[in-house]
Design a protein around this motif. Structure first.
Motif, PDB file in Angstrom:
ATOM      1  N   ALA A  58      22.219 -39.275 -40.031  1.00 23.19           N
ATOM      2  CA  ALA A  58      20.808 -38.819 -40.509  1.00 23.19           C
ATOM      3  C   ALA A  58      20.000 -40.329 -40.761  1.00 23.19           C
ATOM      4  O   ALA A  58      18.794 -40.400 -40.508  1.00 23.19           O
ATOM      5  CB  ALA A  58      20.610 -38.059 -41.820  1.00 23.19           C
ATOM      6  N   LEU A  59      20.515 -41.339 -41.060  1.00 25.73           N
ATOM      7  CA  LEU A  59      19.974 -42.818 -41.264  1.00 25.73           C
ATOM      8  C   LEU A  59      19.673 -43.355 -40.253  1.00 25.73           C
ATOM      9  O   LEU A  59      19.052 -44.282 -40.286  1.00 25.73           O
ATOM     10  CB  LEU A  59      20.957 -43.463 -42.523  1.00 25.73           C
ATOM     11  CG  LEU A  59      21.144 -43.232 -43.766  1.00 25.73           C
ATOM     12  CD1 LEU A  59      21.804 -43.614 -44.764  1.00 25.73           C
ATOM     13  CD2 LEU A  59      19.332 -43.221 -44.581  1.00 25.73           C
ATOM     14  N   PRO A 102      12.211 -49.705 -54.125  1.00 26.38           N
ATOM     15  CA  PRO A 102      11.988 -48.336 -54.381  1.00 26.38           C
ATOM     16  C   PRO A 102      11.587 -47.260 -53.214  1.00 26.38           C
ATOM     17  O   PRO A 102      11.822 -46.416 -52.900  1.00 26.38           O
ATOM     18  CB  PRO A 102      11.182 -48.142 -55.683  1.00 26.38           C
ATOM     19  CG  PRO A 102      11.419 -49.587 -56.129  1.00 26.38           C
ATOM     20  CD  PRO A 102      11.669 -50.601 -55.128  1.00 26.38           C
ATOM     21  N   GLU A 103      10.122 -47.984 -52.766  1.00 26.77           N
ATOM     22  CA  GLU A 103       9.754 -47.131 -51.419  1.00 26.77           C
ATOM     23  C   GLU A 103      10.988 -46.887 -50.542  1.00 26.77           C
ATOM     24  O   GLU A 103      11.023 -45.950 -49.664  1.00 26.77           O
ATOM     25  CB  GLU A 103       8.526 -47.943 -51.053  1.00 26.77           C
ATOM     26  CG  GLU A 103       7.387 -48.005 -51.837  1.00 26.77           C
ATOM     27  CD  GLU A 103       7.842 -49.124 -52.860  1.00 26.77           C
ATOM     28  OE1 GLU A 103       8.646 -49.977 -52.854  1.00 26.77           O
ATOM     29  OE2 GLU A 103       7.332 -49.033 -54.093  1.00 26.77           O
ATOM     30  N   ASP A 117      14.800 -39.434 -48.477  1.00 30.03           N
ATOM     31  CA  ASP A 117      14.227 -38.075 -47.623  1.00 30.03           C
ATOM     32  C   ASP A 117      15.262 -38.133 -46.130  1.00 30.03           C
ATOM     33  O   ASP A 117      15.124 -36.744 -45.898  1.00 30.03           O
ATOM     34  CB  ASP A 117      12.758 -38.656 -47.336  1.00 30.03           C
ATOM     35  CG  ASP A 117      12.061 -38.862 -48.493  1.00 30.03           C
ATOM     36  OD1 ASP A 117      10.979 -39.521 -48.497  1.00 30.03           O
ATOM     37  OD2 ASP A 117      12.251 -38.314 -49.544  1.00 30.03           O
ATOM     38  N   ALA A 118      15.467 -39.034 -45.651  1.00 32.14           N
ATOM     39  CA  ALA A 118      16.250 -38.886 -44.382  1.00 32.14           C
ATOM     40  C   ALA A 118      17.581 -38.072 -44.420  1.00 32.14           C
ATOM     41  O   ALA A 118      17.929 -37.421 -43.803  1.00 32.14           O
ATOM     42  CB  ALA A 118      16.396 -40.340 -43.936  1.00 32.14           C
ATOM     43  N   VAL A 119      18.228 -38.343 -45.476  1.00 29.05           N
ATOM     44  CA  VAL A 119      19.396 -37.505 -45.735  1.00 29.05           C
ATOM     45  C   VAL A 119      19.289 -36.000 -46.346  1.00 29.05           C
ATOM     46  O   VAL A 119      20.473 -35.337 -46.542  1.00 29.05           O
ATOM     47  CB  VAL A 119      20.551 -38.394 -46.792  1.00 29.05           C
ATOM     48  CG1 VAL A 119      20.887 -39.774 -46.008  1.00 29.05           C
ATOM     49  CG2 VAL A 119      19.843 -38.766 -48.118  1.00 29.05           C
ATOM     50  N   ILE A 122      22.037 -32.858 -47.150  1.00 27.51           N
ATOM     51  CA  ILE A 122      22.293 -32.418 -48.438  1.00 27.51           C
ATOM     52  C   ILE A 122      22.365 -30.698 -48.604  1.00 27.51           C
ATOM     53  O   ILE A 122      23.267 -30.219 -49.006  1.00 27.51           O
ATOM     54  CB  ILE A 122      21.575 -32.977 -49.684  1.00 27.51           C
ATOM     55  CG1 ILE A 122      21.861 -34.560 -49.699  1.00 27.51           C
ATOM     56  CG2 ILE A 122      21.807 -32.509 -50.950  1.00 27.51           C
ATOM     57  CD1 ILE A 122      20.806 -35.402 -50.697  1.00 27.51           C
ATOM     58  N   GLU A 123      21.105 -30.406 -47.932  1.00 24.37           N
ATOM     59  CA  GLU A 123      21.131 -29.010 -47.998  1.00 24.37           C
ATOM     60  C   GLU A 123      22.099 -28.287 -47.132  1.00 24.37           C
ATOM     61  O   GLU A 123      22.632 -27.212 -47.694  1.00 24.37           O
ATOM     62  CB  GLU A 123      19.395 -28.614 -47.224  1.00 24.37           C
ATOM     63  CG  GLU A 123      18.477 -29.064 -48.125  1.00 24.37           C
ATOM     64  CD  GLU A 123      18.511 -28.216 -49.491  1.00 24.37           C
ATOM     65  OE1 GLU A 123      18.340 -29.183 -50.622  1.00 24.37           O
ATOM     66  OE2 GLU A 123      18.806 -27.119 -49.543  1.00 24.37           O
TER      67      GLU A 123
END
Ligand code: TK8
Length: 349
Positions: free
Chosen positions: A199-200, A311-312, A319-321, A325-326
């Motif tokens: 996903a990355l 941090p950004e 967000d990419a992963v 996770i879902e």
């Protein structure tokens, strides 16, 4: 005459006391649970790990050996093996199930192949820091996962620390999600890790730790991810040029014992090995934490280029992963995932 009677009474009193176990704890009366096991037989624990003898994990294992051999008066001997001499995490865990080895201390990621719920710790960016990790690993969900190991003929005696995982590679600096594109990254043998790196944008390959250094040296893979202490102590700096503080996953270790061996111990010996695994684990974690900060500096001194993730940029990785996770919530178990997130939130208050 009076002295003679006093002597007889003393001898009688000592005899009565000894018969009631009022003497040392080595009495082997019927049903007594003693550290020596009562039958005089010396039991041997063959304990193997994948990391080398410089790593805090091995120093923790030596501490376990010291405590157990002292507390059982030598009734339990511990033989220690490092650097994958007995195999990799999965093969050593299987050896415990077969009863051909008694102790190993794998990362939770390969352990998820035996108890899928352990993959809850593979959720990227789950723990924000070590303090939260400590609290959650001492909590109900983590302790409950240890209980599930018994179905696999394994006993989980305590959590030790591998630590926050950071990315290294031999191609270029990695500062943002885009920089993962096409990198051949070795991951542990764990489907969530594999899918997260896909996903990355990377091209991940699952591989046993015992094969990793050679694969990096030969260019079979471009990079890997492990805590700084492992990267330094396994000399990955000799075959890697770039390191980024991705801190993408916090890996626990689990101190595993073969259930068939554990069940053969006396109650007192079971308490001794359990308490020793906990105490040695605290010692290992202390050494590990001291090591990780020191070794990042030493990796740079060995010539590696260090890239600080902003941090950004980290949020972009989170967000990419998120879709992965879902997807894994149902595979790990919705209840386990929901509970661990609740405990993470509670630990930060
Ligand atoms: C060592 C492994 C290692 C782990 C990995 O046996 O495989 O990358 O982080 O520490 O458990």
């Amino acid at each position: 005459m009076k002295k003679f009677i006093a002597l007889i009474c003393s001898v009688l009193l000592i005899t009565v006391l000894a018969a009631c176990g009022g003497g040392s704890d080595s009495s082997s009366g019927e049903g007594s649970e003693s550290a020596s096991g009562g039958d005089g037989e010396v039991k041997t624990i063959k304990a193997g790990i994948g990391l080398n003898s410089d790593h805090p994990q091995y120093k923790g294992l030596l501490k376990f050996k010291e405590i157990v051999e002292e507390k059982t008066d030598g009734a339990i001997k511990v033989e220690t093996y490092h650097s994958g001499q007995l195999g990799d995490d999965r093969t050593m865990t299987e050896a415990l199930q077969l009863g051909t080895q008694e102790v190993t201390i794998p990362s939770t990621a390969p352990l998820a192949n035996f108890v899928p719920e352990f993959s809850v710790f593979d959720i990227p960016f789950l723990f924000p820091n070590e303090e939260v990790a400590d609290k959650v690993l001492a909590g109900d969900t983590a302790q409950g996962l240890l209980d599930k190991l018994e179905e696999q003929n394994l006993v989980g005696l305590s959590y030790w620390e591998n630590g926050f995982r950071d990315l290294t590679n031999s191609k270029h600096e990695v500062a943002t999600v885009e920089d993962f594109e096409g990198l051949k990254i070795r991951t542990m043998e764990n489907d969530l890790h594999l899918d997260a790196f896909k996903a990355l944008g990377a091209n991940p390959t699952p591989m046993a730790f015992t094969e990793l250094f050679t694969a990096l040296q030969q260019g079979t893979v471009d990079g890997q991810e492990n805590p700084y202490a492992t990267i330094y102590l396994q000399k990955f700096y000799e075959v890697q040029d770039y390191v980024s503080n991705t801190h993408h996953i916090y890996s626990p270790f689990v101190f595993l014992m073969s259930k068939s061996f554990y069940d053969g111990l006396s109650e007192e010996q079971q308490k001794i090995v359990k308490d020793a695994a906990v105490e040695a684990g605290k010692y290992e974690k202390k050494l590990n934490r001291e090591a990780n900060e020191k070794y990042l500096k030493q990796l740079q001194e060995e010539g590696m280029t260090y890239t600080e993730i902003t941090p950004e940029a980290r949020q972009e990785m989170v967000d990419a992963v998120q879709p992965v996770i879902e997807e894994y919530k149902s595979k790990i178990g919705e209840e386990t995932v929901d509970k661990i997130y609740e405990e993470v939130e509670k630990a930060q208050k």
